[in-house]
Motif scaffolding. Structure first.
Motif, mmCIF file in Angstrom:
data_model
loop_
_atom_site.group_PDB
_atom_site.id
_atom_site.type_symbol
_atom_site.label_atom_id
_atom_site.label_comp_id
_atom_site.label_asym_id
_atom_site.label_seq_id
_atom_site.Cartn_x
_atom_site.Cartn_y
_atom_site.Cartn_z
ATOM 1 N N ARG A 297 6.648 -30.965 21.890
ATOM 2 C CA ARG A 297 6.398 -31.093 20.396
ATOM 3 C C ARG A 297 4.721 -30.916 20.442
ATOM 4 N N VAL A 298 4.451 -29.877 19.402
ATOM 5 C CA VAL A 298 3.173 -29.456 19.309
ATOM 6 C C VAL A 298 2.758 -29.605 17.795
ATOM 7 N N SER A 299 1.357 -29.812 17.580
ATOM 8 C CA SER A 299 0.967 -29.782 16.247
ATOM 9 C C SER A 299 0.464 -28.255 15.833
ATOM 10 N N ASP A 300 0.311 -27.250 16.603
ATOM 11 C CA ASP A 300 -0.106 -26.082 16.425
ATOM 12 C C ASP A 300 0.083 -24.954 17.554
ATOM 13 N N PHE A 301 0.610 -24.018 17.077
ATOM 14 C CA PHE A 301 1.275 -22.974 18.040
ATOM 15 C C PHE A 301 -0.294 -22.058 18.500
ATOM 16 N N ALA A 302 -1.258 -22.172 17.778
ATOM 17 C CA ALA A 302 -2.305 -21.129 18.289
ATOM 18 C C ALA A 302 -2.911 -21.214 19.455
ATOM 19 N N PRO A 303 -3.295 -22.360 20.224
ATOM 20 C CA PRO A 303 -3.492 -22.099 21.558
ATOM 21 C C PRO A 303 -2.328 -21.769 22.328
ATOM 22 N N VAL A 304 -1.243 -22.075 22.020
ATOM 23 C CA VAL A 304 -0.051 -21.408 23.085
ATOM 24 C C VAL A 304 0.058 -20.044 22.861
ATOM 25 N N VAL A 305 -0.212 -19.520 21.879
ATOM 26 C CA VAL A 305 0.030 -18.047 21.563
ATOM 27 C C VAL A 305 -1.329 -17.355 22.245
ATOM 28 N N ARG A 306 -2.630 -18.033 21.980
ATOM 29 C CA ARG A 306 -3.647 -17.340 22.678
ATOM 30 C C ARG A 306 -3.420 -17.173 24.130
ATOM 31 N N GLU A 307 -3.082 -18.253 24.704
ATOM 32 C CA GLU A 307 -2.705 -18.301 26.316
ATOM 33 C C GLU A 307 -1.651 -17.393 26.709
ATOM 34 N N LEU A 308 -0.752 -17.313 25.858
ATOM 35 C CA LEU A 308 0.472 -16.472 26.182
ATOM 36 C C LEU A 308 -0.049 -14.988 26.420
ATOM 37 N N LYS A 309 -0.698 -14.463 25.186
ATOM 38 C CA LYS A 309 -1.295 -13.300 25.235
ATOM 39 C C LYS A 309 -2.336 -12.900 26.151
ATOM 40 N N ARG A 310 -3.220 -13.873 26.503
ATOM 41 C CA ARG A 310 -4.421 -13.965 27.645
ATOM 42 C C ARG A 310 -3.721 -13.514 28.968
ATOM 43 N N VAL A 311 -2.574 -14.058 29.190
ATOM 44 C CA VAL A 311 -1.985 -13.938 30.712
ATOM 45 C C VAL A 311 -0.760 -13.004 30.546
ATOM 46 N N GLY A 312 -0.555 -12.161 29.445
ATOM 47 C CA GLY A 312 0.236 -11.191 29.645
ATOM 48 C C GLY A 312 1.690 -11.432 29.088
ATOM 49 N N GLY A 313 1.731 -12.419 28.146
ATOM 50 C CA GLY A 313 3.189 -12.861 27.680
ATOM 51 C C GLY A 313 3.644 -11.880 26.452
ATOM 52 N N ARG A 314 5.081 -11.600 26.498
ATOM 53 C CA ARG A 314 5.330 -10.518 25.569
ATOM 54 C C ARG A 314 6.133 -11.206 24.417
ATOM 55 N N LEU A 315 5.977 -11.056 23.129
ATOM 56 C CA LEU A 315 6.612 -11.393 22.024
ATOM 57 C C LEU A 315 7.787 -10.348 21.986
ATOM 58 N N ASP A 316 8.999 -11.115 22.165
ATOM 59 C CA ASP A 316 10.207 -10.171 22.321
ATOM 60 C C ASP A 316 10.763 -10.052 21.051
ATOM 61 N N TRP A 317 10.861 -11.161 19.981
ATOM 62 C CA TRP A 317 11.424 -10.853 18.745
ATOM 63 C C TRP A 317 11.251 -12.456 18.099
ATOM 64 N N LYS A 318 11.306 -12.312 16.756
ATOM 65 C CA LYS A 318 10.798 -13.487 16.065
ATOM 66 C C LYS A 318 11.682 -13.194 14.743
ATOM 67 N N GLY A 319 12.233 -14.384 14.081
ATOM 68 C CA GLY A 319 12.900 -14.389 13.034
ATOM 69 C C GLY A 319 13.564 -15.882 12.860
ATOM 70 N N THR A 320 14.614 -15.926 11.968
ATOM 71 C CA THR A 320 15.091 -17.281 11.682
ATOM 72 C C THR A 320 16.610 -17.151 12.071
#
Length: 153
Positions: A11-34
């Motif tokens: 459980r986290v309060s904010d996704f921003a630090p996780v997304v920043r690190e994912l992008k920094r280390v080459g993570g790829r957003l595959d899809w998003k939605g409901t």
């Protein structure tokens, strides 16, 4: 698809630090939605008593899956379960079929999900009723490395 699924949720309060690190280390957003999910069980709760679940899920109103998850194995830290999943064409027919077979609809919820991939690890950012969770799926060692990398405890 048949597999054993190993995952840990944070459980986290904010996704921003996780997304920043994912992008920094080459993570790829595959899809998003409901995703909209309904769980089914027998009227007497047979699956719940066995520690199993039967889930019907629709993603962004176009993809439908039916998933059975077996009883959780392992310790408290890692969630390891047998997972059997099939893709379906028609949510309404699948739901009607489950009801005709004697299952009853139970818990229902919708969540917004971002599905990220980094090497052989899947990272999902879930928002459910205003709460945020990061789910990391992979081998136990890959989950531990990814959790440290993303600053998750």
């Amino acid at each position: 698809m048949i597999q054993n699924e190993t995952e840990v949720k944070f459980r986290v309060s904010d996704f921003a630090p996780v997304v920043r690190e994912l992008k920094r280390v080459g993570g790829r957003l595959d899809w998003k939605g409901t995703e909209r999910t309904v769980y089914f069980d027998t009227p007497s709760g047979t699956l719940r008593k066995l520690g199993s679940t039967l889930r019907l899920r629709e993603w962004n109103r176009h993809s439908v899956s039916l998933t059975y998850k077996g009883k959780q194995k392992g310790g408290k830290r890692f969630k390891v379960r047998e997972e059997l999943q099939v893709e379906l064409d028609d949510l309404a027919t699948a739901k009607r079929m489950l009801l005709r077979l004697g299952f009853a609809a139970g818990l229902r919820y919708a969540k917004h999900r971002e599905h990220w991939i980094l090497r052989r690890t899947v990272i999902e950012l879930d928002t459910i009723a205003g709460r945020r969770f990061v789910e990391v799926e992979g081998t136990k060692s890959a989950i531990e490395r990814m959790a440290r990398r993303l600053g998750l405890d």
